[in-house]
Write a protein that holds these residues in place. Structure first.
Motif, PDB file in Angstrom:
ATOM      1  N   LYS A  25       0.832  -1.208   0.000  1.00 39.33           N
ATOM      2  CA  LYS A  25       0.000   0.000   0.000  1.00 39.33           C
ATOM      3  C   LYS A  25       0.867   1.259   0.000  1.00 39.33           C
ATOM      4  O   LYS A  25       0.589   2.226  -0.703  1.00 39.33           O
ATOM      5  N   LEU A  26       1.917   1.242   0.807  1.00 42.91           N
ATOM      6  CA  LEU A  26       2.743   2.438   0.960  1.00 42.91           C
ATOM      7  C   LEU A  26       3.549   2.756  -0.296  1.00 42.91           C
ATOM      8  O   LEU A  26       3.752   3.928  -0.627  1.00 42.91           O
ATOM      9  N   MET A  29       1.732   4.806  -2.906  1.00 42.21           N
ATOM     10  CA  MET A  29       1.403   6.106  -2.320  1.00 42.21           C
ATOM     11  C   MET A  29       2.625   7.019  -2.301  1.00 42.21           C
ATOM     12  O   MET A  29       2.550   8.201  -2.673  1.00 42.21           O
ATOM     13  N   GLU A  33       3.432  10.562  -4.484  1.00 41.04           N
ATOM     14  CA  GLU A  33       3.900  11.801  -3.859  1.00 41.04           C
ATOM     15  C   GLU A  33       5.169  12.309  -4.542  1.00 41.04           C
ATOM     16  O   GLU A  33       5.343  13.518  -4.737  1.00 41.04           O
ATOM     17  N   VAL A 204      -6.021   4.551   4.687  1.00 38.38           N
ATOM     18  CA  VAL A 204      -6.183   4.280   3.257  1.00 38.38           C
ATOM     19  C   VAL A 204      -6.488   2.798   3.099  1.00 38.38           C
ATOM     20  O   VAL A 204      -5.625   1.951   3.320  1.00 38.38           O
ATOM     21  N   ALA A 207      -5.218   0.791  -2.307  1.00 38.30           N
ATOM     22  CA  ALA A 207      -4.178   1.511  -3.051  1.00 38.30           C
ATOM     23  C   ALA A 207      -4.405   1.450  -4.555  1.00 38.30           C
ATOM     24  O   ALA A 207      -3.544   1.875  -5.332  1.00 38.30           O
ATOM     25  N   TYR A 210      -3.937   4.666  -6.664  1.00 45.27           N
ATOM     26  CA  TYR A 210      -2.540   5.083  -6.815  1.00 45.27           C
ATOM     27  C   TYR A 210      -1.867   4.281  -7.931  1.00 45.27           C
ATOM     28  O   TYR A 210      -1.093   4.830  -8.724  1.00 45.27           O
TER      29      TYR A 210
END
Length: 233
Positions: A25-26, A29, A33, A204, A207, A210
């Motif tokens: 998930k990270l 994300m 960014e 969140v 994902a 994203y």
């Protein structure tokens, strides 16, 4: 970003973001960014090329609902239990109807079958670091408080399995390893595999959006899964 500012000689290097497990998930994300920062002309401009995810979580309705078909495909549950669950739950094993008694019964039978299976490595010993939530088919990660090196030796009659987190902790805190990796002394007193001292809220759920942004932009993406991981099949 701060690391690149402190080491400007690496700014022009191609950058790939990588993560595994919950990092599935990270990773997208963080990648988005970086993309937004580049588009806004923020400094430093990063040479972002794409991202890599291994055995990653993406969306709970997809990830967790895939666990029971996976368990059936690898013969961890019987045809009878799988067909009962599929019929009773209508394919919704994770976000199911709480009033569906037949579905709950079927999932409890399956839960009992999987009780002693290591969810993240089905062929490995069940060392207790992946504890299941009863009847939920979402698994918490709990870790032993004892990080001594007693768990590093090979299994024997009195000790059934290794603690892989203790092994990585012991390796990463070895002075010779840190010296080989050019870790500056004093920057971190003790390295831990899973540091739980960071306060955050997992707000969140999915994902997927994203991923769509990054794929639409044409960035390189590599996603791979091991055949023996039931936590993120």
């Amino acid at each position: 970003m701060q690391w690149l500012l402190n080491h400007p000689m690496f700014i022009k290097n191609h950058l790939y973001v990588a993560g595994e497990s919950y990092g599935g998930k990270l990773t997208p994300m963080v990648s988005v960014e970086i993309l937004r920062g580049n588009e806004a002309r923020l400094r430093p401009q990063m040479s972002f090329q794409g991202y890599i995810i291994g055995n990653g979580l993406t969306d709970p309705n997809t990830d967790f609902n895939a666990r029971i078909p996976y368990a059936h495909r690898l013969a961890l549950i019987s045809d009878e239990y799988f067909e009962l669950a599929k019929l009773s739950c209508d394919g919704r094993y994770y976000n199911r109807d709480p009033n569906n008694v037949q579905c709950l019964y079927a999932l409890r039978r399956i839960q009992e079958c999987l009780r002693n299976i290591n969810q993240v490595q089905i062929l490995g010993e069940n060392c207790g670091f992946a504890a299941r939530k009863p009847y939920d088919f979402g698994w918490d990660h709990t870790f032993r408080g004892d990080h001594s090196i007693d768990h590093l030796v090979l299994p024997n009659a009195e000790q059934e399995c290794q603690n892989i987190f203790a092994i990585s902790d012991y390796w990463a805190n070895d002075p010779t390893v840190q010296e080989a990796l050019n870790i500056r002394k004093g920057t971190m007193t003790k390295w831990r595999t899973c540091y739980d001292g960071i306060s955050f809220e997992p707000n969140v759920e999915s994902a997927l959006e994203y991923h769509k942004i990054l794929i639409k932009k044409g960035y390189n993406v590599l996603v791979y899964n091991g055949d023996q991981d039931m936590a993120a099949p």
